[in-house]
Every structure is written in structure tokens, then in C-alpha cells.
Design a protein around this motif. Structure first.
Motif, PDB file in Angstrom:
ATOM      1  N   HIS A   1       0.822  -1.209   0.000  1.00 27.10           N
ATOM      2  CA  HIS A   1       0.000   0.000   0.000  1.00 27.10           C
ATOM      3  C   HIS A   1       0.852   1.252   0.000  1.00 27.10           C
ATOM      4  O   HIS A   1       2.050   1.192   0.315  1.00 27.10           O
TER       5      HIS A   1
ATOM      6  N   THR B   1       0.781   4.588   2.069  1.00 25.95           N
ATOM      7  CA  THR B   1       0.151   5.237   3.231  1.00 25.95           C
ATOM      8  C   THR B   1      -0.136   6.703   2.914  1.00 25.95           C
ATOM      9  O   THR B   1       0.722   7.393   2.348  1.00 25.95           O
TER      10      THR B   1
ATOM     11  N   HIS C   1       4.950   6.787  -1.262  1.00 29.94           N
ATOM     12  CA  HIS C   1       5.738   5.615  -1.651  1.00 29.94           C
ATOM     13  C   HIS C   1       5.015   4.333  -1.241  1.00 29.94           C
ATOM     14  O   HIS C   1       4.062   4.373  -0.459  1.00 29.94           O
TER      15      HIS C   1
ATOM     16  N   THR D   1       6.153   0.742   0.458  1.00 25.14           N
ATOM     17  CA  THR D   1       7.254  -0.037   1.042  1.00 25.14           C
ATOM     18  C   THR D   1       7.197  -1.448   0.486  1.00 25.14           C
ATOM     19  O   THR D   1       6.164  -2.110   0.563  1.00 25.14           O
TER      20      THR D   1
HETATM   21  P1  A2P Z   1       5.223   2.999   5.234  1.00 21.25           P
HETATM   22  O1  A2P Z   1       4.117   3.902   4.819  1.00 21.25           O
HETATM   23  O2  A2P Z   1       6.564   3.519   4.918  1.00 21.25           O
HETATM   24  O3  A2P Z   1       5.065   1.609   4.685  1.00 21.25           O
HETATM   25  P2  A2P Z   1       3.498  -0.034  11.411  1.00 21.25           P
HETATM   26  O4  A2P Z   1       3.160  -1.437  11.001  1.00 21.25           O
HETATM   27  O5  A2P Z   1       4.952   0.196  11.657  1.00 21.25           O
HETATM   28  O6  A2P Z   1       2.627   0.470  12.504  1.00 21.25           O
HETATM   29  O7  A2P Z   1       3.169   0.875  10.148  1.00 21.25           O
HETATM   30  C1  A2P Z   1       1.982   0.761   9.443  1.00 21.25           C
HETATM   31  C2  A2P Z   1       2.064   1.614   8.191  1.00 21.25           C
HETATM   32  O8  A2P Z   1       2.089   3.000   8.525  1.00 21.25           O
HETATM   33  C3  A2P Z   1       3.304   1.380   7.353  1.00 21.25           C
HETATM   34  O9  A2P Z   1       2.872   1.403   6.035  1.00 21.25           O
HETATM   35  C4  A2P Z   1       4.245   2.488   7.728  1.00 21.25           C
HETATM   36  O10 A2P Z   1       5.223   2.900   6.852  1.00 21.25           O
HETATM   37  C5  A2P Z   1       3.279   3.604   8.074  1.00 21.25           C
HETATM   38  N1  A2P Z   1       3.801   4.427   9.165  1.00 21.25           N
HETATM   39  C6  A2P Z   1       4.176   4.001  10.400  1.00 21.25           C
HETATM   40  N2  A2P Z   1       4.534   5.053  11.172  1.00 21.25           N
HETATM   41  C7  A2P Z   1       4.399   6.169  10.428  1.00 21.25           C
HETATM   42  C8  A2P Z   1       4.622   7.556  10.636  1.00 21.25           C
HETATM   43  N3  A2P Z   1       5.064   8.022  11.808  1.00 21.25           N
HETATM   44  N4  A2P Z   1       4.383   8.409   9.607  1.00 21.25           N
HETATM   45  C9  A2P Z   1       3.949   7.963   8.422  1.00 21.25           C
HETATM   46  N5  A2P Z   1       3.712   6.664   8.151  1.00 21.25           N
HETATM   47  C10 A2P Z   1       3.938   5.770   9.124  1.00 21.25           C
END
Ligand code: A2P
Length: 216
Positions: free
Chosen positions: A69, A71, A147, A149
């Protein structure tokens, strides 16, 4: 029975369809293959050491859990700042469950993360949160962090992927990146010091997605 209070997700974002996820993964595998081939070519020994400190980077150990996905807003089930304001936005309500095409403009890799850079359209930017601090601090264009991941090294959190991307975008803006290293059939490959690489695709790849929240 319906709850009187709304439930906030861990995060909102665009979730790739099964087919598009598969397509993006195979694109990434091609990228990794190109990187590996170039690292074996003696011309580029310096940039392609593929080492993090003294340790070689092993992409095989990169992993990703959960759905692929992009975010938009990290809400942490409501604890993150601005979470409820975001969920109340008209654009968020109107587009919840709607299908979107996302344009992938580049793939990037660092010793910590592997990701795909997404180029958002004007309409998609309406769903981008206004309070992205790191992006503001670096005075980067709105939506620069967008982006997907695809993998992180052991012990690294997914959130690092966006941070790595913002650093590279910031270097690109300042003209502070190593020259383009190689023109491969997929696009232009640039090196950013400290084993960071970006492949800007000649042709943007489109992936299909649904805008929604992730609650587990
Ligand atoms: P990303 O968008 O780079 O993939 P987690 O499992 O660590 O709680 O994260 C869930 C999702 O939210 C992931 O997609 C992660 O990164 C994103 N994410 C986690 N923390 C943040 C943050 N502080 N700011 C923006 N996106 C975040």
C-alpha cells in the motif's frame, strides 16, 4: 448495532490490487537483478560495493508484511496527531472505497529499505495529509513522501522507507547526488552516497488500488 463513535484505523492509504501487487514485486525483482549485475561489473566497484559499513547488504533478508500500500495518513488508531481531523476530511469520506490508478515513477533501495516512489495526481493530493512535518521541514513539494514499502532489512521499521525517500528527494532538489551511473533498459539509475540508489523509470508504471483504512 452501529457504534456511536467512529473507529480510526492504524493508517489510511491506497491498497494495491492482488494483480498490481504481483506486477510491482516482479518489477522490483528486475531492479534487484540489475543492481546485482552492475555490482559484479568491475567498472562501478566503488558505488556498487553494496555494503552497509563492513557488512554486505543482503536483499534476500529484506521482508515486508501485510498488504502492499501507499500510506496517506498514519493514525495509530486515533492516537497520532491529526488523526481524527484527517478522517473527517470531505475528500477522505468521499473517496473511501474508491479505486485509483497510482503512477510509480521510481524504485529505490538503501541498506535499510526498498520502496517505490509514487507520483500523485492533483486529485490524489487531496487525500494527502497537510501535517507531514519532515516534508515541511525539508521544504519539499507536497506529497514528496508518497511511496510503497516493498521491503525492509531485519530490525528496520516500515516508516523508515518514507524517511529514506525524503532524504533522497531532498538531495535531488539540491542537485546533490552522484551523477547518473547507468542507463539500463528500465530507466536511469542514480547513486546517492552511502549505498542509496534510485531507478527513475523511463515509463511510469501504473498500479490499481483502493483507498481505504487498515484496522488490524
Ligand atoms: P510505510 O508507509 O513507509 O510503509 P506499522 O506497522 O509500523 O505500525 O506501520 C503501518 C504503516 O504505517 C506502514 O505502512 C508504515 O510505513 C506507516 N507508518 C508508520 N509510522 C508512520 C509515521 N510516523 N508516519 C507515516 N507513516 C507511518
Amino acid at each position: 448495532e452501529a457504534l456511536s463513535q467512529p473507529l480510526l484505523p492504524l493508517y489510511y492509504g491506497w491498497f494495491l490490487t492482488h494483480e498490481s501487487g504481483h506486477h510491482l514485486k516482479s518489477l522490483c525483482n528486475k531492479f534487484l537483478k540489475v543492481m546485482k549485475e552492475l555490482s559484479e561489473d568491475k567498472k562501478h566497484v566503488e558505488e556498487f560495493s553494496l555494503k552497509s559499513g563492513e557488512k554486505p547488504i543482503d536483499f534476500e533478508t529484506f521482508h515486508h508484511e501485510g498488504p502492499l500500500h501507499c500510506t496517506t495518513k498514519y493514525c495509530d488508531y486515533g492516537s497520532a496527531e491529526g488523526a481524527s481531523e484527517y478522517s473527517e476530511k470531505k475528500a477522505v469520506k468521499d473517496n473511501y472505497g474508491a479505486a485509483f490508478k497510482l503512477a510509480i515513477e521510481a524504485l529505490f533501495i538503501t541498506p535499510r529499505t526498498l520502496g517505490a516512489r509514487v507520483k500523485l495526481t492533483k486529485d490524489q493530493l487531496l487525500l494527502w495529509p497537510e501535517d507531514d512535518e519532515e516534508q515541511c521541514n525539508a521544504s519539499l513539494p507536497f506529497g514528496s513522501r508518497a511511496h510503497i514499502t516493498l521491503g525492509v532489512a531485519p530490525g528496520v521499521q516500515d516508516v523508515q522507507t518514507g524517511i529514506d525517500l525524503l532524504e533522497m528527494v531532498s538531495m535531488m532538489q539540491k542537485g546533490d547526488k552522484c551523477e547518473m551511473v547507468s542507463e539500463v533498459s528500465e530507466g536511469k539509475l542514480s547513486y546517492f552516497r552511502q549505498d542509496r540508489w534510485m531507478l527513475e523509470l523511463n515509463k511510469k508504471e501504473e498500479v490499481k488500488s483502493v483507498f481505504s483504512g487498515y484496522y488490524s
